[in-house]
Write a protein that holds these residues in place. Structure first.
Motif, PDB file in Angstrom:
ATOM      1  N   LEU A  76       0.971  -1.389  -0.027  1.00 26.86           N
ATOM      2  CA  LEU A  76      -0.335  -0.303  -0.165  1.00 26.86           C
ATOM      3  C   LEU A  76       1.007   1.519   0.080  1.00 26.86           C
ATOM      4  O   LEU A  76       0.512   2.501  -0.682  1.00 26.86           O
ATOM      5  N   ASP A  77       1.954   1.412   0.643  1.00 21.69           N
ATOM      6  CA  ASP A  77       2.856   2.501   0.450  1.00 21.69           C
ATOM      7  C   ASP A  77       3.402   2.711  -0.812  1.00 21.69           C
ATOM      8  O   ASP A  77       3.769   3.953  -1.125  1.00 21.69           O
ATOM      9  N   GLY A  78       3.744   1.582  -1.452  1.00 20.33           N
ATOM     10  CA  GLY A  78       4.688   1.684  -2.425  1.00 20.33           C
ATOM     11  C   GLY A  78       3.440   2.137  -3.714  1.00 20.33           C
ATOM     12  O   GLY A  78       3.805   2.791  -4.946  1.00 20.33           O
ATOM     13  N   GLU A  79       1.828   1.973  -3.453  1.00 20.21           N
ATOM     14  CA  GLU A  79       1.396   2.476  -4.479  1.00 20.21           C
ATOM     15  C   GLU A  79       1.067   3.720  -3.617  1.00 20.21           C
ATOM     16  O   GLU A  79       0.856   4.636  -5.191  1.00 20.21           O
ATOM     17  N   ARG A  80       0.929   4.284  -2.665  1.00 19.52           N
ATOM     18  CA  ARG A  80       0.710   5.675  -2.670  1.00 19.52           C
ATOM     19  C   ARG A  80       2.012   6.463  -3.008  1.00 19.52           C
ATOM     20  O   ARG A  80       1.715   7.342  -3.949  1.00 19.52           O
ATOM     21  N   ARG A  81       3.240   5.603  -3.409  1.00 18.16           N
ATOM     22  CA  ARG A  81       4.534   6.483  -3.698  1.00 18.16           C
ATOM     23  C   ARG A  81       4.188   6.066  -5.292  1.00 18.16           C
ATOM     24  O   ARG A  81       4.414   7.632  -5.298  1.00 18.16           O
ATOM     25  N   MET A  82       4.064   5.578  -5.841  1.00 20.15           N
ATOM     26  CA  MET A  82       4.010   5.359  -7.028  1.00 20.15           C
ATOM     27  C   MET A  82       2.755   6.549  -7.753  1.00 20.15           C
ATOM     28  O   MET A  82       3.189   7.184  -8.745  1.00 20.15           O
ATOM     29  N   ALA A  83       2.347   6.943  -6.430  1.00 23.05           N
ATOM     30  CA  ALA A  83       0.590   7.601  -7.010  1.00 23.05           C
ATOM     31  C   ALA A  83       0.889   9.049  -7.210  1.00 23.05           C
ATOM     32  O   ALA A  83       0.921   9.460  -7.850  1.00 23.05           O
ATOM     33  N   ALA A  84       2.232   9.556  -6.193  1.00 24.07           N
ATOM     34  CA  ALA A  84       2.671  11.200  -5.504  1.00 24.07           C
ATOM     35  C   ALA A  84       3.534  11.041  -6.943  1.00 24.07           C
ATOM     36  O   ALA A  84       4.339  12.239  -6.638  1.00 24.07           O
ATOM     37  N   THR A  85       4.072   9.785  -7.940  1.00 26.96           N
ATOM     38  CA  THR A  85       5.378  10.464  -9.024  1.00 26.96           C
ATOM     39  C   THR A  85       4.467  11.276 -10.168  1.00 26.96           C
ATOM     40  O   THR A  85       4.672  12.187 -11.215  1.00 26.96           O
TER      41      THR A  85
END
Length: 87
Positions: free
Chosen positions: A66-75
């Motif tokens: 989930l943290d990875g998904e959040r970080r990807m969305a922030a890119t």
């Protein structure tokens, strides 16, 4: 919440700076791909841990995914970078 005058000036500069809105650089496809690989790996580890009955470890891997998904969305482009200044 007390904001000082310098905070207000700084925030105004951020919102009105043409360089801030026009110097947008697109996120690299490679960075997004790395996030996807990491997310998929965390999901697979979570599934394996759950199948083995290690629910706390499975939960940690789910949170990591989930943290990875959040970080990807922030890119992706941010809202303020998409707003064109008037004038």
């Amino acid at each position: 919440m007390g904001h000082s005058r310098s905070d207000t000036v700084e925030m105004t500069a951020i919102f009105t700076s043409p360089a801030r809105t026009s110097s947008f650089t697109a996120p690299s496809a490679d960075a997004r791909e790395q996030f996807l690989v990491s997310i998929r790996a965390d999901e697979a580890r979570a599934r394996l841990a759950a199948e083995q009955g290690d629910l706390p470890q499975a939960a940690r891997f789910i949170i990591a995914a989930l943290d990875g998904e959040r970080r990807m969305a922030a890119t992706g482009p941010q809202v303020l970078q998409l707003i064109k200044p008037r004038g």
